[in-house]
Design a protein around this motif. Structure first.
Motif, PDB file in Angstrom:
ATOM      1  N   GLU A 101       1.420   4.208  -2.993  1.00 48.89           N
ATOM      2  CA  GLU A 101       1.328   5.658  -2.741  1.00 48.89           C
ATOM      3  C   GLU A 101       2.559   6.363  -3.289  1.00 48.89           C
ATOM      4  O   GLU A 101       2.461   7.399  -3.950  1.00 48.89           O
ATOM      5  N   GLU A 102       3.724   5.777  -3.032  1.00 48.66           N
ATOM      6  CA  GLU A 102       4.988   6.400  -3.452  1.00 48.66           C
ATOM      7  C   GLU A 102       5.074   6.553  -4.962  1.00 48.66           C
ATOM      8  O   GLU A 102       5.404   7.621  -5.478  1.00 48.66           O
ATOM      9  N   ARG A 146       0.822  -1.205   0.000  1.00 41.28           N
ATOM     10  CA  ARG A 146       0.000   0.000   0.000  1.00 41.28           C
ATOM     11  C   ARG A 146       0.867   1.271   0.000  1.00 41.28           C
ATOM     12  O   ARG A 146       0.622   2.215  -0.742  1.00 41.28           O
ATOM     13  N   LYS A 147       1.924   1.226   0.830  1.00 39.89           N
ATOM     14  CA  LYS A 147       2.809   2.397   0.934  1.00 39.89           C
ATOM     15  C   LYS A 147       3.565   2.607  -0.383  1.00 39.89           C
ATOM     16  O   LYS A 147       3.722   3.722  -0.859  1.00 39.89           O
TER      17      LYS A 147
END
Lengths: 328, 268
Positions: free
Chosen positions: A131-132, A127-128
């Protein structure tokens, strides 16, 4: 710099069938690649430049483990694309067509999470990471993160494609015409991002048939035509290798055809003449060595009673280079 | 690469496919009623409900609503395996799937699992109300058993579906044409609409090779009120054994398909 991609003597033949009447068909063998060899090092963008059907996509497909070569070998970070396909797949980021390649009923974020799972990215970090990469390609700024893919513009699709290629932070990127059909801002963003990624140490193989793009994005260029690499080097090296003519453009105000004839007589060279949008009469002299004739041109123009408003010497473009090598 | 991660990823498709396509959701829920109405009306025109009860041992309405539900559950799952390679090729996603390090067999095994979620809404909207209407509270318990068994039947078809998919795609040509022939054959041989014990011997033998057909026979036995625990367990055992037997074939089929794609070049 170490070699991230090594390609040696790649040969690929496609067998097609040509219909001859209702039942009969004739086998035809098309040689898409005829002994292609090159290397791409970490930290550089290498452009594979050529017209449609030159063999660019076939080369990329073989390196991406999507196509088996008939002869030759290719390695990604030391792994054979045929024998160690799984290891190669862990190390490449791929962008093949900017128009499609995602699921229309999923949002951009969901699509990336889906492919992230296939790439083996643990759910705890996926998920992170999504986003990145969304931020990196500026899809967040465009408000496209949670929009359905089927509602995306072509520019957004290209950005999402690049985001997927970067998802697992691979050391090698294979980008096949990533700016094809894009609007200038999207194309510019993708080009600058590619250069930035190379600066970070990634090896980028970038195919295009846009000469201008190859010149500004690529550290080195491989010119490919009919399945053969016809020349390779930096854009400047390639330009220096062709015995092409340089163009000297002399900008004058209000020169009449009779004045142009007088200038031509004084210089001893016949220029071509055009009028530009700013109202200048532009005399174009095609010469092999500009330094040998520049003095004569300046004196000839002065003797005709004119003052040079502007003077430009144009180097050959990458397009000139390609046409030169392709025609040999 | 964890199977559970792939299942979670695949679940998004089920969600998107069901809830972002309202018309698809509506037709999915309506289908069992439409097909039941069609079959019962045609059956009544040619014979009568009484003849059906005499031959099969159950009223045609619950029988066909359950049959439609079984068929939708099993074919819904199997179709995803059959059509996934074609769908991804047309969608342009196939190169990215082939170029991913995911284990192809794990990927194909994971495909049907989230699709089983479809079984629940279809069952609740079709089997449960009809069975409640016909058999009262007992019908509710039977419905739950039928839904569980249908999910199992669908799941047990996975490995054979993989083997068929691999064989068809390896054979090449326009695979969708072959699938359009094979699919209705499977629908008949499953025995959902045509109970296996009424089939001619040759069809019964072919049907026997399909793992879900055994589970479907159990469902039919539940419906006619003659389920023997031993017989049911034996049939489920045979189905499971067959599904396991097809696993190496399925794996070879999927690897063969991938190899063929790589030889031809995955279309962009």
């Amino acid at each position: 710099m170490t070699s991230a991609i090594v390609v040696r003597g790649l040969v690929k033949r496609y067998v097609t069938r040509e219909r001859r009447g209702l039942i009969r068909s004739v086998k035809r063998v098309v040689e898409a690649l005829r002994g292609v060899s090159f290397e791409v090092r970490h930290g550089e963008v290498v452009g594979l430049l050529g017209p449609n059907g030159a063999g660019k996509t076939t080369t990329v497909k073989i390196i991406a483990t999507l196509l088996l070569p008939d002869e030759g070998e290719a390695y990604v970070e030391g792994f054979d694309v045929v024998r160690d396909a799984k290891e190669v797949r862990k190390r490449i980021g791929l962008l093949l067509s900017v128009e499609k390649g995602f699921y229309g009923k999923l949002t951009g974020r969901e699509n990336l999470e889906y492919f992230g799972a296939l790439y083996g990215i643990p759910r705890s970090v996926l998920r992170k990471r999504v986003e990145e990469v969304m931020k990196l390609v500026e899809l967040d700024r465009l408000g496209a993160v949670d929009r359905l893919y089927e509602e995306y513009s072509l520019g957004m699709k290209a950005r999402l494609g690049l985001a997927r290629a970067l998802l697992k932070d691979p050391p090698v990127l294979l980008l096949d015409e990533p700016t094809l059909g894009l609007d200038p801002p999207s194309a510019r963003r993708i080009r600058s991002l590619v250069k930035e990624l190379a600066r970070q140490g990634k090896a980028v193989l970038y195919t295009t048939h846009n000469m201008f793009e190859a010149e500004i994005v690529c550290d080195r260029v491989l010119l490919i035509n009919r399945g053969v690499i016809v020349a390779q080097g930096t854009p400047d090296e390639l330009k220096a290798r062709i015995p092409s003519m340089r163009t000297i453009r002399v900008y004058l105000r209000g020169a009449t055809p009779r004045d142009v004839e007088r200038i031509a007589g004084a210089v001893g060279l016949k220029p071509s003449v055009e009028n530009d949008e700013e109202g200048f009469t532009v005399l174009k002299f095609m010469v092999r060595r500009p330094e040998e004739v520049l003095d004569d041109i300046v004196k000839g123009v002065s003797s005709a009673g004119y003052e040079i408003a502007r003077l430009r010497i144009d180097e050959p473009t990458l397009e000139d280079v390609f046409l030169y090598f392709a025609s040999r | 690469m964890k199977l559970v991660d792939i299942i979670v990823a695949e679940s998004r498709f089920v969600y998107a496919g069901l809830f972002r396509r309202k018309s698809a959701l509506a037709t999915t829920l309506l289908y069992p009623y439409v097909i039941t109405a069609f079959v019962v009306l045609v059956g009544n025109a040619m014979g009568s409900a009484a003849v059906f009860v005499q031959r099969v041992g159950v009223d045609p309405v619950p029988f066909f609503i359950v049959s439609s539900f079984i068929l939708m559950s099993v074919m819904g799952v199997v179709d995803d395996i059959f059509w996934t390679p074609l769908f991804d090729e047309l969608n342009g996603t196939l190169p990215y799937i082939v170029a991913s390090p995911v284990d192809r067999v794990v990927y194909f095994l994971a495909i049907p699992i989230p699709r089983l979620a479809i079984v629940l809404p279809i069952g609740v909207s079709s089997v449960v109300p009809v069975m409640l209407l016909y058999y009262g509270v007992a019908g509710l318990y039977e419905s739950l058993a039928i839904m569980l068994l249908a999910a199992l039947a669908a799941l047990l078809f996975t490995t054979l579906a993989m083997a068929i998919t691999g064989a068809l795609y390896m054979a090449g040509g326009e695979t969708w044409r072959s699938l359009n022939v094979i699919r209705p054959l499977i629908m008949v041989l499953l025995g959902a609409f045509y109970p296996r014990w009424l089939m001619p011997l040759a069809a019964r033998a072919l049907s026997w090779a399909l793992p879900p057909s055994h589970v479907i026979e159990v469902i039919h036995r539940v419906l006619v009120g003659a389920p023997s625990a031993t017989q049911s367990l034996a049939l489920i055992g045979v189905a499971t054994a067959l599904a396991l037997l097809y696993t190496p074939l399925g794996a070879r089929g999927i690897h063969g398909w991938e190899r063929r794609k790589m030889r031809e070049g995955v279309r962009v």
